[in-house]
Design a protein around this motif. Structure first.
Motif, mmCIF file in Angstrom:
data_model
loop_
_atom_site.group_PDB
_atom_site.id
_atom_site.type_symbol
_atom_site.label_atom_id
_atom_site.label_comp_id
_atom_site.label_asym_id
_atom_site.label_seq_id
_atom_site.Cartn_x
_atom_site.Cartn_y
_atom_site.Cartn_z
ATOM 1 N N MET A 128 0.764 -1.209 -0.094
ATOM 2 C CA MET A 128 0.148 -0.099 -0.255
ATOM 3 C C MET A 128 1.046 1.393 0.477
ATOM 4 N N GLY A 129 0.679 2.519 -0.642
ATOM 5 C CA GLY A 129 1.142 3.559 -0.767
ATOM 6 C C GLY A 129 1.368 4.312 0.277
ATOM 7 N N GLY A 130 1.696 5.629 -0.055
ATOM 8 C CA GLY A 130 1.473 6.474 0.976
ATOM 9 C C GLY A 130 1.782 7.010 1.626
ATOM 10 N N GLU A 131 1.589 8.389 2.652
ATOM 11 C CA GLU A 131 2.858 8.397 3.863
ATOM 12 C C GLU A 131 0.931 7.740 4.865
ATOM 13 N N VAL A 132 1.649 8.209 5.703
ATOM 14 C CA VAL A 132 0.996 7.272 7.527
ATOM 15 C C VAL A 132 0.322 8.538 7.729
ATOM 16 N N GLN A 133 -1.249 8.943 7.423
ATOM 17 C CA GLN A 133 -2.066 10.387 7.919
ATOM 18 C C GLN A 133 -0.898 10.612 9.832
ATOM 19 N N GLY A 134 -0.772 11.868 10.030
ATOM 20 C CA GLY A 134 -0.462 12.188 11.354
ATOM 21 C C GLY A 134 0.747 11.752 11.637
ATOM 22 N N LYS A 135 2.244 11.444 11.096
ATOM 23 C CA LYS A 135 3.374 11.675 10.825
ATOM 24 C C LYS A 135 3.857 13.337 11.002
ATOM 25 N N PRO A 136 4.372 13.586 11.959
ATOM 26 C CA PRO A 136 5.162 15.423 12.332
ATOM 27 C C PRO A 136 5.399 15.640 10.048
ATOM 28 N N ASP A 137 6.148 15.021 9.681
ATOM 29 C CA ASP A 137 7.282 15.137 8.828
ATOM 30 C C ASP A 137 5.868 15.160 7.648
ATOM 31 N N ASN A 138 4.845 15.067 7.535
ATOM 32 C CA ASN A 138 3.860 15.090 5.961
ATOM 33 C C ASN A 138 3.507 16.266 5.435
ATOM 34 N N MET A 139 3.285 17.393 6.629
ATOM 35 C CA MET A 139 3.197 18.573 5.181
ATOM 36 C C MET A 139 4.327 18.681 4.619
ATOM 37 N N GLN A 140 5.795 18.608 5.643
ATOM 38 C CA GLN A 140 7.942 18.853 4.735
ATOM 39 C C GLN A 140 7.848 18.426 3.468
ATOM 40 N N LEU A 141 6.955 16.895 3.935
ATOM 41 C CA LEU A 141 7.550 15.932 2.418
ATOM 42 C C LEU A 141 6.641 16.458 1.074
ATOM 43 N N TRP A 142 5.567 16.833 1.855
ATOM 44 C CA TRP A 142 4.143 17.728 0.635
ATOM 45 C C TRP A 142 5.112 18.346 0.117
ATOM 46 N N THR A 143 5.940 19.512 1.369
ATOM 47 C CA THR A 143 5.805 20.311 0.428
ATOM 48 C C THR A 143 7.302 20.832 -0.713
ATOM 49 N N ILE A 144 8.173 20.056 0.539
ATOM 50 C CA ILE A 144 9.575 19.949 -0.758
ATOM 51 C C ILE A 144 9.496 19.218 -2.424
ATOM 52 N N THR A 145 7.914 17.503 -1.814
ATOM 53 C CA THR A 145 7.834 17.277 -3.184
ATOM 54 C C THR A 145 7.238 18.040 -4.657
ATOM 55 N N SER A 146 6.233 18.375 -3.476
ATOM 56 C CA SER A 146 4.902 19.212 -4.293
ATOM 57 C C SER A 146 6.556 20.424 -5.460
ATOM 58 N N SER A 147 7.535 21.072 -4.199
ATOM 59 C CA SER A 147 7.986 22.646 -5.185
ATOM 60 C C SER A 147 8.573 21.168 -6.775
ATOM 61 N N TYR A 148 9.606 20.161 -5.679
ATOM 62 C CA TYR A 148 10.061 19.568 -7.372
ATOM 63 C C TYR A 148 9.432 19.391 -8.524
ATOM 64 N N LEU A 149 7.611 19.006 -8.411
ATOM 65 C CA LEU A 149 7.008 18.820 -9.077
ATOM 66 C C LEU A 149 6.431 20.388 -9.987
ATOM 67 N N LEU A 150 6.404 21.165 -9.144
ATOM 68 C CA LEU A 150 5.629 22.827 -9.828
ATOM 69 C C LEU A 150 7.230 23.236 -10.218
ATOM 70 N N ASN A 151 8.314 23.092 -10.053
ATOM 71 C CA ASN A 151 9.099 22.863 -11.061
ATOM 72 C C ASN A 151 9.520 21.972 -12.369
ATOM 73 N N LEU A 152 9.591 21.407 -12.261
ATOM 74 C CA LEU A 152 8.806 20.421 -13.407
ATOM 75 C C LEU A 152 7.942 21.199 -14.031
ATOM 76 N N HIS A 153 6.635 21.458 -13.414
ATOM 77 C CA HIS A 153 5.788 21.649 -14.069
ATOM 78 C C HIS A 153 5.856 23.066 -15.091
ATOM 79 N N ASN A 154 6.271 24.136 -14.436
ATOM 80 C CA ASN A 154 6.297 25.328 -14.840
ATOM 81 C C ASN A 154 7.819 24.961 -16.123
#
Length: 186
Positions: A128-154
């Motif tokens: 099963m994929g995905g991060e576990v809800q409630g882990k304290p690193d989720n927001m930072q992981l999403w910020t970093i990962t989505s930043s790379y994806l947004l830079n690629l998209h741009n």
């Protein structure tokens, strides 16, 4: 163990990984929330105004849904680890994260609700994929990962052009920090 694990993840990401990402310029200017000075409310307002503009001028618009509901459940831990290591997280910590998440026993949340029984990955079963809800690193992981994806998209999609109803002015946005207001070439 869970408490110590969460405390360490919070410290490692807040004090080390995010600081490295900010200092190295790896955070996208198109990433609104999850970083210093970012505001998800400002992003939502801008999105609303953009959609209203296209509704008024009766033009077709396509939107990239970078704010998906339940996005932590859709994150790919292997990508997250690559991006976290690129921003200074030790590979041993990434392996520890992966092994810990792999061994978690958790209920499964779907559109039909939350399961009464729990899921735990066993060798030979579907992973099963995905991060576990409630882990304290989720927001930072999403910020970093989505930043790379947004830079690629741009890099691939150079922004949006808003044309006024008279077709006289064009507002071109190739980045959140730059705007050019110029007469239309049409």
């Amino acid at each position: 163990m869970e408490g110590d694990f969460n405390v360490y993840l919070k410290w490692a990401f807040n004090q080390h990984v995010m600081l490295n990402a900010e200092e190295s310029g790896n955070l996208s200017p198109h990433q609104w929330g999850g970083q210093k000075g970012g505001s998800a409310i400002a992003c939502a307002f801008r999105k609303l105004i953009t959609w209203e503009y296209f509704r008024i001028v009766k033009e077709t618009v396509v939107s990239f849904p970078g704010d998906l509901q339940s996005n932590f459940d859709r994150m790919l831990p292997s990508f997250n680890s690559i991006f976290a290591m690129k921003n200074g997280l030790a590979d041993t910590v990434c392996r520890c994260r992966a092994e810990t998440v792999k061994r978690f026993e958790r209920p499964v949340k779907t559109a039909a609700g939350v399961s009464q029984s729990t899921y735990k990955y066993e060798d030979g079963e579907v992973k099963m994929g995905g991060e576990v809800q409630g882990k304290p690193d989720n927001m930072q992981l999403w910020t970093i990962t989505s930043s790379y994806l947004l830079n690629l998209h741009n890099m691939l999609c150079q922004g949006v052009a808003l044309v006024d109803p008279t077709k006289q002015l064009v507002s071109k946005r190739t980045g959140d920090l730059s705007r050019l207001l110029a007469p239309s070439n049409k």
